[in-house]
Design a protein around this motif. Sequence first.
Motif, PDB file in Angstrom:
ATOM      1  N   GLY A  58       0.707  -1.335   0.063  1.00  0.00           N
ATOM      2  CA  GLY A  58       0.116  -0.151   0.090  1.00  0.00           C
ATOM      3  C   GLY A  58       0.949   1.230   0.120  1.00  0.00           C
ATOM      4  N   ALA A  63      -1.487   3.392  -2.326  1.00  0.00           N
ATOM      5  CA  ALA A  63      -3.231   3.113  -2.066  1.00  0.00           C
ATOM      6  C   ALA A  63      -3.572   4.462  -1.341  1.00  0.00           C
ATOM      7  N   LYS A  64      -4.671   4.849  -1.750  1.00  0.00           N
ATOM      8  CA  LYS A  64      -5.372   6.050  -1.474  1.00  0.00           C
ATOM      9  C   LYS A  64      -5.876   5.951   0.116  1.00  0.00           C
ATOM     10  N   HIS A  65      -6.115   4.974   0.621  1.00  0.00           N
ATOM     11  CA  HIS A  65      -6.879   4.538   1.866  1.00  0.00           C
ATOM     12  C   HIS A  65      -6.239   3.441   2.478  1.00  0.00           C
ATOM     13  N   ASN A  67      -7.407   1.032   4.140  1.00  0.00           N
ATOM     14  CA  ASN A  67      -8.075  -0.019   3.999  1.00  0.00           C
ATOM     15  C   ASN A  67      -8.192  -0.664   2.474  1.00  0.00           C
ATOM     16  N   ASP A  68      -7.713   0.228   1.511  1.00  0.00           N
ATOM     17  CA  ASP A  68      -7.612  -0.141   0.218  1.00  0.00           C
ATOM     18  C   ASP A  68      -6.450  -1.468   0.000  1.00  0.00           C
ATOM     19  N   LEU A  71      -7.870  -5.148  -0.554  1.00  0.00           N
ATOM     20  CA  LEU A  71      -8.369  -5.768  -2.046  1.00  0.00           C
ATOM     21  C   LEU A  71      -7.187  -6.438  -2.309  1.00  0.00           C
ATOM     22  N   GLU A 121      -3.458  -0.100  -9.057  1.00  0.00           N
ATOM     23  CA  GLU A 121      -4.391  -0.600  -9.981  1.00  0.00           C
ATOM     24  C   GLU A 121      -3.792  -1.845 -10.700  1.00  0.00           C
ATOM     25  N   ARG A 387     -14.170  -2.934   4.636  1.00  0.00           N
ATOM     26  CA  ARG A 387     -13.901  -1.629   4.366  1.00  0.00           C
ATOM     27  C   ARG A 387     -14.422  -0.502   5.545  1.00  0.00           C
TER      28      ARG A 387
END
Length: 417
Positions: A58, A63-65, A67-68, A71, A121, A387
């Motif tokens: 991350g 990663a923006k958050h 919790n991302d 994924l 991504e 999330r």
Amino acid sequence: MESPIVNKTGNKRGNGPIGAQSAIKGPGFRESVALLAIMISFAALSLDIMIPALPDIGRDLGAKHPNDVQLVISILIFGLAIGQLVYGPLSDSTGRKPAIFVGIAIFALGCLLSIFARCFEVMLAGRFMQGIGAAGPRSVIVALVRDQYAGRAMARMMSVVMAVFILVPAVAPALGQTILLVADWRAVFTALLLLGLVAAAWFTLRQPETLPRDRRTPFSFRHIRMCVVEVCLNRTALGYTLAAGMVLGALIAYLNCAQQIYQEVYALGHQFPIYMAVLALFVGGASYCNSRIVMRVGMRPMSRWAIRLLIVISVTYLMIVYRMGGHSPFWMLMVCFALIFFCLGILFGNLNAIAMEPLAHIAGVGAAVVSSLSTLVAVVLAVVIGRNYDGTTLPLVSGFAILSILAAGTMRWADKK
């Protein structure tokens, strides 16, 4: 002159399964167990080995958050769910080995995409491909064993293979943490890639094709679609498939949040894979206990008692955690999670087996449909729970309680005439 083999129906065929090793020449029992266990474990290993690397992935890929990064776990399971619908029918059409080779090739491409990813991504795209690829060996190995063995011989082989498979979630996080001590997170994907290539070479050289051309059936998307419709229209199959998805969703939600809970909430540092291993053994131990008891007690009674116990433990622990402001002592978490995971281990096999009861006439594709649909349900639920992680154990424990209650209600609905 070698006598013809008699298959399970009593008909003489040159390559049918029998009660012991068939006439197909291949590796011995121990080598077969090692090879097939590695092949069937790609999905579980790819899942759990990444958990210690999530913070680094991350951070490095933006990663923006926080919790991302969950994924990275969920998207692989989503790919696994999609792939399971295809590989079973594909192996019935092309043979077992070509279907497995397709899966390993896609898995390897996914590993390469993740190794060279420069944004989050692209990492997720690589993980999705790994899930689709890992579904090949995961789905086809059972059919390959069924081709060669029957009766007690098949039960013996699958029991040993699954015993090895159960150990993978216990050791994979520790293996990932060990790699991270000497290299960065890209080395974890490199290790997965090398394992895939070694297993593919071993499988190519030692494992013969087990499905002769005269027993193959044409691949048909129409047949898959018809099986999906039949599962959805059958009350027992649909109800227990949904219940299995809810139970599996609780476990995947735990995997999504485990690194954050252990390292951020309880500050366990590099030691948290040890505690993950302990809880994984409770799932495996429950599966073993279920295999010893279910023939005497029955699948439905075992499932009912397990889901009731799961509700009691989850709801009680939820109330305790809520009163403590979202945190409980670590020893209490381990005790309650161990009991919860034991219940989950009892439920996994039984719910899927009950869902398959009315689908005997489409057993092969039906099993793929049940597994795929339950996994899709599980991924969606697990993502929702993950999330909502807020720095406490409250969202995860709430998920355990809510999903256990919903699963119990779904099972009761499915059992109504």
